[in-house]
Write an enzyme that holds these catalytic residues in place. Structure first.
Site, PDB file in Angstrom:
ATOM      1  N   TYR A  56       0.844  -1.190   0.000  1.00  0.00           N
ATOM      2  CA  TYR A  56       0.000   0.000   0.000  1.00  0.00           C
ATOM      3  C   TYR A  56       0.880   1.240   0.000  1.00  0.00           C
ATOM      4  O   TYR A  56       1.657   1.463   0.915  1.00  0.00           O
ATOM      5  CB  TYR A  56      -0.917   0.033   1.218  1.00  0.00           C
ATOM      6  CG  TYR A  56      -1.864  -1.122   1.362  1.00  0.00           C
ATOM      7  CD1 TYR A  56      -2.227  -1.911   0.268  1.00  0.00           C
ATOM      8  CD2 TYR A  56      -2.415  -1.444   2.592  1.00  0.00           C
ATOM      9  CE1 TYR A  56      -3.111  -2.979   0.407  1.00  0.00           C
ATOM     10  CE2 TYR A  56      -3.305  -2.500   2.752  1.00  0.00           C
ATOM     11  CZ  TYR A  56      -3.634  -3.264   1.659  1.00  0.00           C
ATOM     12  OH  TYR A  56      -4.499  -4.320   1.811  1.00  0.00           O
ATOM     13  N   HIS A 124      -0.301 -12.016   1.392  1.00  0.00           N
ATOM     14  CA  HIS A 124      -1.273 -11.171   0.707  1.00  0.00           C
ATOM     15  C   HIS A 124      -1.869 -11.858  -0.525  1.00  0.00           C
ATOM     16  O   HIS A 124      -3.083 -11.875  -0.726  1.00  0.00           O
ATOM     17  CB  HIS A 124      -0.590  -9.856   0.311  1.00  0.00           C
ATOM     18  CG  HIS A 124      -1.533  -8.719   0.122  1.00  0.00           C
ATOM     19  ND1 HIS A 124      -1.106  -7.412   0.053  1.00  0.00           N
ATOM     20  CD2 HIS A 124      -2.872  -8.672  -0.012  1.00  0.00           C
ATOM     21  CE1 HIS A 124      -2.142  -6.615  -0.115  1.00  0.00           C
ATOM     22  NE2 HIS A 124      -3.218  -7.351  -0.171  1.00  0.00           N
ATOM     23  N   PRO A 204     -16.149  -4.754   3.287  1.00  0.00           N
ATOM     24  CA  PRO A 204     -17.464  -5.208   3.741  1.00  0.00           C
ATOM     25  C   PRO A 204     -18.594  -4.260   3.359  1.00  0.00           C
ATOM     26  O   PRO A 204     -19.768  -4.606   3.512  1.00  0.00           O
ATOM     27  CB  PRO A 204     -17.294  -5.283   5.264  1.00  0.00           C
ATOM     28  CG  PRO A 204     -16.259  -4.251   5.569  1.00  0.00           C
ATOM     29  CD  PRO A 204     -15.296  -4.320   4.413  1.00  0.00           C
ATOM     30  N   LEU A 205     -18.232  -3.086   2.839  1.00  0.00           N
ATOM     31  CA  LEU A 205     -19.230  -2.130   2.353  1.00  0.00           C
ATOM     32  C   LEU A 205     -19.235  -2.068   0.829  1.00  0.00           C
ATOM     33  O   LEU A 205     -19.669  -1.070   0.243  1.00  0.00           O
ATOM     34  CB  LEU A 205     -18.962  -0.742   2.951  1.00  0.00           C
ATOM     35  CG  LEU A 205     -19.202  -0.648   4.467  1.00  0.00           C
ATOM     36  CD1 LEU A 205     -18.748   0.694   5.004  1.00  0.00           C
ATOM     37  CD2 LEU A 205     -20.662  -0.891   4.791  1.00  0.00           C
ATOM     38  N   GLY A 206     -18.763  -3.138   0.194  1.00  0.00           N
ATOM     39  CA  GLY A 206     -18.813  -3.189  -1.264  1.00  0.00           C
ATOM     40  C   GLY A 206     -18.041  -2.073  -1.929  1.00  0.00           C
ATOM     41  O   GLY A 206     -18.461  -1.541  -2.949  1.00  0.00           O
ATOM     42  N   ARG A 207     -16.900  -1.706  -1.349  1.00  0.00           N
ATOM     43  CA  ARG A 207     -16.066  -0.593  -1.843  1.00  0.00           C
ATOM     44  C   ARG A 207     -16.862   0.710  -1.917  1.00  0.00           C
ATOM     45  O   ARG A 207     -16.659   1.532  -2.809  1.00  0.00           O
ATOM     46  CB  ARG A 207     -15.444  -0.937  -3.200  1.00  0.00           C
ATOM     47  CG  ARG A 207     -14.553  -2.180  -3.140  1.00  0.00           C
ATOM     48  CD  ARG A 207     -13.829  -2.436  -4.446  1.00  0.00           C
ATOM     49  NE  ARG A 207     -13.075  -3.679  -4.381  1.00  0.00           N
ATOM     50  CZ  ARG A 207     -11.839  -3.801  -3.897  1.00  0.00           C
ATOM     51  NH1 ARG A 207     -11.233  -2.744  -3.439  1.00  0.00           N
ATOM     52  NH2 ARG A 207     -11.230  -4.977  -3.868  1.00  0.00           N
ATOM     53  N   GLY A 208     -17.762   0.867  -0.965  1.00  0.00           N
ATOM     54  CA  GLY A 208     -18.528   2.111  -0.860  1.00  0.00           C
ATOM     55  C   GLY A 208     -19.922   2.031  -1.423  1.00  0.00           C
ATOM     56  O   GLY A 208     -20.779   2.869  -1.104  1.00  0.00           O
TER      57      GLY A 208
END
Length: 324
Positions: A56, A124, A204-208
């Site tokens: 990252y 990873h 977990p938020l579907g990438r927003g």
């Protein structure tokens, strides 16, 4: 803060973690001071399970996280990853899961983070030409040396996970999992549960998408990686936003936000499921933390699952490095 166990007989960690990836790249420009303040606020709230990786930035996210926790290290359960090697081309990647690289990468991560050990060390991505037993064996040696406390894998299939667990104790499996991404439920999650491996869902938020705040991709920065993801393409986005409207209606019934309901659904999947939503701002962190106060009955979980079918478009632009 509710706590959950990471692996069979493993450490207790906060029931929700914090993904730090977007603080350094992938989702457009960010405010480093606000990112550091977000990490500090997370610790204040008891969200002490922090997730980063060497790739990252590349490499700068570990440095940022290290600075943010330098004076509070004893409070933090710190996870990082190795295996994806960056080049001068920001889009180019190569995978190195050799034992030699595992040890080199760990030493480099410890230096960047400014710590003498990491609490959880993940592979990873896996090179299929390197036997998982060799990689995990080298990772286990890092545990013996005191540089790593627990081991994890990311985005591996059921058979790889099983072979790894036979080689050494695996505490966590990090994979994409949300109301919009449930592919691991059939084969991978049963193996994780068989061996007592905790599931650590990223995105977990579907990438927003599941926050209910997106109406188009026009507001995304030009370098936001979501522009390359099939679910965000114009031909799929309308269908997916219509599904999010269903989630919004369910959330209104329960008096919470769509993001809180989506996270509450993930949290309700079991005591060994520990989501790590990524945020860069304190207000989003605080909203996500509210999911921990949204209790869902088994019937409510089923109704939410039923109302949100598979979204339009694949979850990734390239599945070649994803085993599931």
């Amino acid at each position: 803060m509710e706590r959950r166990r990471l692996g069979r007989g493993g450490p207790l960690v906060s029931a929700m973690g914090l993904g730090c990836m977007g603080m350094s790249e992938f989702y457009g420009a960010s405010d480093e001071a606000e990112c550091v303040a977000t990490i500090e606020r997370a610790l204040d709230l008891g969200i002490t399970f922090l997730d980063t990786a060497d790739m990252y930035g590349p490499y700068t996210n570990e440095q940022l996280v290290g600075r943010a926790v330098a004076h509070r290290r004893e409070e933090v359960f710190l996870a990082t990853k190795f295996g994806v090697v960056r080049t001068a081309d920001p889009r180019e990647r190569r995978i190195d899961s050799t034992p030699e690289h595992a040890k080199r990468a760990c030493e480099a991560s410890l230096r960047r983070l400014g710590v003498d050990h990491v609490d959880l060390y993940y592979l990873h991505r896996r090179d299929p030409d390197v036997p998982i037993e060799e990689t995990v064996g080298a990772m286990a040696e890092l545990v013996t040396e005191g540089k790593v406390r627990s081991l994890g894998l990311s985005e591996v299939g059921a058979e790889t996970l099983r072979r790894a667990c036979v080689t050494a104790p695996i505490a966590a499996l990090q994979s994409e999992y949300s109301l919009f991404t449930r592919g691991l439920e059939r084969h991978i999650l049963p193996v994780a549960r068989e061996f007592g491996v905790a599931l650590v869902p990223y995105a977990p938020l579907g990438r927003g998408l599941l926050t209910g705040t997106m109406s188009s991709t026009d507001a995304l920065d030009a370098d936001d990686i979501r522009r390359r993801y099939p679910r965000f393409r114009a031909d799929n986005l309308g269908t997916n936003l219509a599904l999010v409207d269903r989630l919004r209606a369910k959330a209104a019934e329960l008096g919470c936000t769509p993001a809180q309901l989506a996270l509450a659904w993930v949290l309700a999947q079991g005591e060994t499921v520990i989501p790590i939503p990524g945020v860069r701002r304190r207000r989003h962190l605080e909203e996500n933390a509210g999911a921990l106060t949204v209790p869902l009955s088994a019937e409510q979980v089923r109704s939410i699952t039923d109302v949100l079918p598979e979204p339009a478009g694949d979850r990734a632009p390239d599945r070649s490095r994803l085993e599931q």
